[in-house]
Design a protein around this motif. Structure first.
Motif, PDB file in Angstrom:
ATOM      1  N   GLN A  46      40.244  58.525  20.386  1.00  0.00           N
ATOM      2  CA  GLN A  46      40.018  58.735  18.953  1.00  0.00           C
ATOM      3  C   GLN A  46      40.181  57.401  18.224  1.00  0.00           C
ATOM      4  OE1 GLN A  46      42.573  61.767  17.363  1.00  0.00           O
ATOM      5  NE2 GLN A  46      41.260  63.452  18.067  1.00  0.00           N
ATOM      6  N   ILE A  47      39.230  57.122  17.359  1.00  0.00           N
ATOM      7  CA  ILE A  47      39.284  55.906  16.555  1.00  0.00           C
ATOM      8  C   ILE A  47      38.942  56.257  15.112  1.00  0.00           C
ATOM      9  CG2 ILE A  47      38.647  54.397  18.480  1.00  0.00           C
ATOM     10  CD1 ILE A  47      35.835  54.241  17.282  1.00  0.00           C
ATOM     11  N   ILE A  48      39.201  55.323  14.206  1.00  0.00           N
ATOM     12  CA  ILE A  48      38.855  55.499  12.798  1.00  0.00           C
ATOM     13  C   ILE A  48      37.603  54.666  12.517  1.00  0.00           C
ATOM     14  CG2 ILE A  48      39.642  55.285  10.415  1.00  0.00           C
ATOM     15  CD1 ILE A  48      41.201  57.298  12.130  1.00  0.00           C
ATOM     16  N   ALA A  49      36.540  55.331  12.183  1.00  0.00           N
ATOM     17  CA  ALA A  49      35.280  54.617  11.892  1.00  0.00           C
ATOM     18  C   ALA A  49      35.344  53.993  10.492  1.00  0.00           C
ATOM     19  CB  ALA A  49      34.103  55.573  11.994  1.00  0.00           C
ATOM     20  N   LYS A 112      34.940  59.912  26.336  1.00  0.00           N
ATOM     21  CA  LYS A 112      34.550  60.645  25.135  1.00  0.00           C
ATOM     22  C   LYS A 112      35.268  60.007  23.949  1.00  0.00           C
ATOM     23  CE  LYS A 112      34.845  65.157  22.860  1.00  0.00           C
ATOM     24  NZ  LYS A 112      35.366  66.551  22.958  1.00  0.00           N
ATOM     25  N   VAL A 113      34.467  59.493  23.019  1.00  0.00           N
ATOM     26  CA  VAL A 113      35.035  58.783  21.878  1.00  0.00           C
ATOM     27  C   VAL A 113      34.779  59.597  20.616  1.00  0.00           C
ATOM     28  CG1 VAL A 113      35.044  56.672  20.520  1.00  0.00           C
ATOM     29  CG2 VAL A 113      34.629  56.563  22.983  1.00  0.00           C
ATOM     30  N   THR A 114      35.856  59.959  19.945  1.00  0.00           N
ATOM     31  CA  THR A 114      35.736  60.688  18.677  1.00  0.00           C
ATOM     32  C   THR A 114      36.080  59.721  17.544  1.00  0.00           C
ATOM     33  OG1 THR A 114      36.400  62.758  19.743  1.00  0.00           O
ATOM     34  CG2 THR A 114      36.517  62.650  17.319  1.00  0.00           C
ATOM     35  N   ALA A 115      35.067  59.394  16.736  1.00  0.00           N
ATOM     36  CA  ALA A 115      35.258  58.490  15.592  1.00  0.00           C
ATOM     37  C   ALA A 115      35.535  59.327  14.353  1.00  0.00           C
ATOM     38  CB  ALA A 115      34.026  57.619  15.387  1.00  0.00           C
ATOM     39  N   LEU A 116      36.724  59.151  13.783  1.00  0.00           N
ATOM     40  CA  LEU A 116      37.147  59.965  12.657  1.00  0.00           C
ATOM     41  C   LEU A 116      36.963  59.221  11.339  1.00  0.00           C
ATOM     42  CD1 LEU A 116      40.510  61.267  14.162  1.00  0.00           C
ATOM     43  CD2 LEU A 116      38.262  62.393  14.219  1.00  0.00           C
ATOM     44  N   LYS A 117      36.855  59.943  10.293  1.00  0.00           N
ATOM     45  CA  LYS A 117      36.817  59.398   8.945  1.00  0.00           C
ATOM     46  C   LYS A 117      38.049  59.861   8.193  1.00  0.00           C
ATOM     47  CE  LYS A 117      34.271  59.353   4.579  1.00  0.00           C
ATOM     48  NZ  LYS A 117      33.102  59.869   3.821  1.00  0.00           N
ATOM     49  N   ILE A 118      38.838  58.886   7.696  1.00  0.00           N
ATOM     50  CA  ILE A 118      40.023  59.239   6.920  1.00  0.00           C
ATOM     51  C   ILE A 118      39.618  59.465   5.472  1.00  0.00           C
ATOM     52  CG2 ILE A 118      42.277  58.458   6.117  1.00  0.00           C
ATOM     53  CD1 ILE A 118      42.177  59.180   9.066  1.00  0.00           C
ATOM     54  N   GLU A 119      39.929  60.569   4.956  1.00  0.00           N
ATOM     55  CA  GLU A 119      39.610  60.883   3.573  1.00  0.00           C
ATOM     56  C   GLU A 119      40.467  60.026   2.638  1.00  0.00           C
ATOM     57  OE1 GLU A 119      37.251  62.732   2.431  1.00  0.00           O
ATOM     58  OE2 GLU A 119      36.556  63.393   4.409  1.00  0.00           O
TER      59      GLU A 119
END
Length: 554
Positions: A46-49, A112-119
């Motif tokens: 998991q990363i922060i896009a 498997k890479v999940t790129a998250l968006k922080i609100e």
């Protein structure tokens, strides 16, 4: 049957040969590459896009075959090599694979890479000052506004203060203002992260009456040139906050090339920096105005304001000379070496008259001055007793010493008719010194800066069918004649040609004109060493008919 056995034997040999092309073990089957290490070790990431991630794979082939590496993102080719730096620009799920292969087989590892968006969370004001939202103040009071806030990225916050609908501050979480007029005001403090914000509002009721009494006018301003070039020194008496009592808040100084008589003149004048903090009323104040053009002049006025920005009336405007450069020296009679009194010396707009000993002093000469002149006549067109003197100057120091060499108006008697010099010694002097000023010739002749002049006068006898002339003795006669005319001990003789000031040389081969050459020059432009050339062949008649005249002339 034999033919069938032979065919089978050949086919079997070809199969064995084919297996040897790709394998180090020709008789064994081809094996897939083996992945030894990989990074990241976790396969569910998991990363922060937006962000970048580095993928690295190390593999070996059990058969020793050469390996190739390829990376894919969502089944699309990304790059070749055993490592890949992949940029995930947007939120989403990405399937990253590394494929390692030889000529026939391959191995695959995936992540498997999940790129998250922080609100973005809105900022929140956690504290503010004044802590009460309804504030009562008096005219003249100063109020500090301050806000503190929390945010997921506090370094990106901007702080804004508004008075009614006008922004009065941006950037700092603190704002200080002073209320000079009564009335009701709405102040807003806003914290903003670029997308969201938070606000606090204060209602201010300002009561009382403003100070309307200005400081008194400054009417005793005086000034004079400062201690160094480009400076003016001024002094005055401090007024008060209210007329002549109390203490004002600030001074305002302005200068102009024209008198400052009206408010319009004041607005057009140039402001200057460096004013002192006002002292209590009645105190003596002083300051230097720096950075002005040396030797020029200007008008100066100073006013003051109180803490309500009431400005004092126009005071007295003074005219003052800016400290310039000083030039001093002596006007000298070139024949006697004595100082000459009554000579008017000037440079730019500065003028002085030499005293009884010939000394003069020009004070505050402008930096743009390029010439100094000296005259003794009072009536235009009158020669006076001395010829006018003029010399270029280059001002580099606070004080420059320049001596002025005044040539007396002397008659000259000529045996020629008509007289080419019109009985004027000055015309004769300009010709023999080649300082006529025509065709870019100089107008100033610089001769020896000392006497007596040490002369190397070698023995020389001129012989012709008609006469024999001792030229060494004739040279001595010429020097004696100059000393008789001037009354000065102008010459000494030496047998050391290397240390002589003037050297006489003879040439009995070339037919040139007698002349003098300056072969060394002093720093002040005067000659350090000269050579007098006498050519015997060219003017033999003058040598034996008027021998000493030749030396006298040269």
């Amino acid at each position: 049957m034999k033919n069938i056995g032979t065919i089978i034997s050949v086919l079997f040999s070809l199969l064995l040969l084919g297996s040897c092309i790709y394998q180090n073990e020709p008789l064994g089957p081809n094996r897939a590459p083996e992945i030894k290490t990989f990074s990241p070790h976790a396969k569910d990431l998991q990363i922060i896009a937006p962000d970048t991630c580095l993928f690295v794979v190390d593999a070996e082939d059990p058969d020793g075959d050469e390996l190739g590496y390829r990376f894919f993102v969502n089944d699309s080719f990304a790059c070749s090599g055993d490592s890949a730096e992949i940029y995930f620009a947007h939120p989403g799920i990405y399937d990253v694979k590394a494929k390692i292969y030889d000529a026939q087989l391959s191995s695959v590892i995936g992540w498997k890479v999940t790129a998250l968006k922080i609100e973005n969370e809105p900022p929140v004001i956690t504290w503010y000052f004044p802590e009460q939202l309804n504030v009562a103040v008096s005219v003249g009071d100063t109020v500090m506004f301050h806000i503190a806030a929390e945010d997921d990225e506090p370094e990106s916050l901007d702080y804004i203060f508004m008075r009614d609908s006008t922004m009065v501050s941006s950037g700092s979480p603190e704002f200080i203002t002073r209320f000079l007029q009564r009335g009701q005001y709405l102040f807003s403090g806003i914290v903003w992260d670029g997308q969201y914000g938070d606000t606090v509002q204060w209602h201010l009721d300002v009561t009382g009456f403003p100070d309307t009494i200005p400081p008194a006018a400054i009417g005793d301003l005086t000034g004079w040139p400062g201690d160094t070039p480009g400076v003016v020194h001024i002094e005055w008496t401090a007024p008060g906050d209210d007329s002549t009592s109390g203490k004002a808040s600030a001074y305002i100084l302005r200068t102009s090339s024209f008198p400052i008589r009206t408010e319009e003149d004041w607005e057009g004048a140039a402001g200057k920096q460096g004013e002192p903090v006002p002292s209590p009323a009645g105190s003596r104040e002083a300051m230097d105005i720096n950075g002005l053009n040396p030797g020029t002049s200007l008008y100066v006025m100073i006013r003051c304001v109180d803490d309500f920005f009431n400005i004092s009336p126009l005071g007295n405007c003074i005219y003052v000379i800016v400290r310039g450069y000083d030039i001093g020296g002596e006007a000298v009679n070139v024949l006697t070496g004595e100082g000459v009194a009554g000579i008017t010396v000037s440079s730019a707009s500065r003028v002085d008259t030499t005293d009884s000993e010939g000394h003069f002093f020009l004070k505050n000469v402008p930096g743009y001055a390029t010439k100094i002149t000296a005259v003794d006549e009072q009536v235009t067109g009158d020669k006076g007793s001395y010829y006018d003197f003029s010399q270029s100057i280059a001002i580099e120091n606070n004080y420059t010493n320049i001596d002025l060499y005044m040539i007396p108006v002397l008659p000259i008697y000529s045996t020629y008719e008509p007289d080419p010099y019109q009985g004027n010694f000055y015309f004769f002097l300009k010709e023999i010194t080649n300082t006529t000023g025509e065709y870019e010739k100089p107008t100033v002749w610089k001769n020896w800066n000392h006497w007596p002049v040490n002369v190397y006068n070698p023995p020389m006898v001129y012989e012709s069918p008609d006469t024999v002339v001792d030229l060494q003795e004739e040279a001595r006669k010429a020097m004696a004649e100059w000393e008789d005319v001037t009354g000065l001990d102008l010459f000494t003789e030496t047998t050391d040609s290397l240390n002589a000031d003037a050297i006489i040389k003879y040439d009995d081969v070339n037919k040139y004109k007698h002349h003098v050459e300056t072969i060394e020059t002093n720093e002040d432009g005067t000659p350090g060493k000269r050579v007098m050339w006498i050519y015997l062949q060219n003017t033999s008649a003058s040598v034996y008919v008027y021998p000493h005249v030749v030396y006298t002339h040269e």
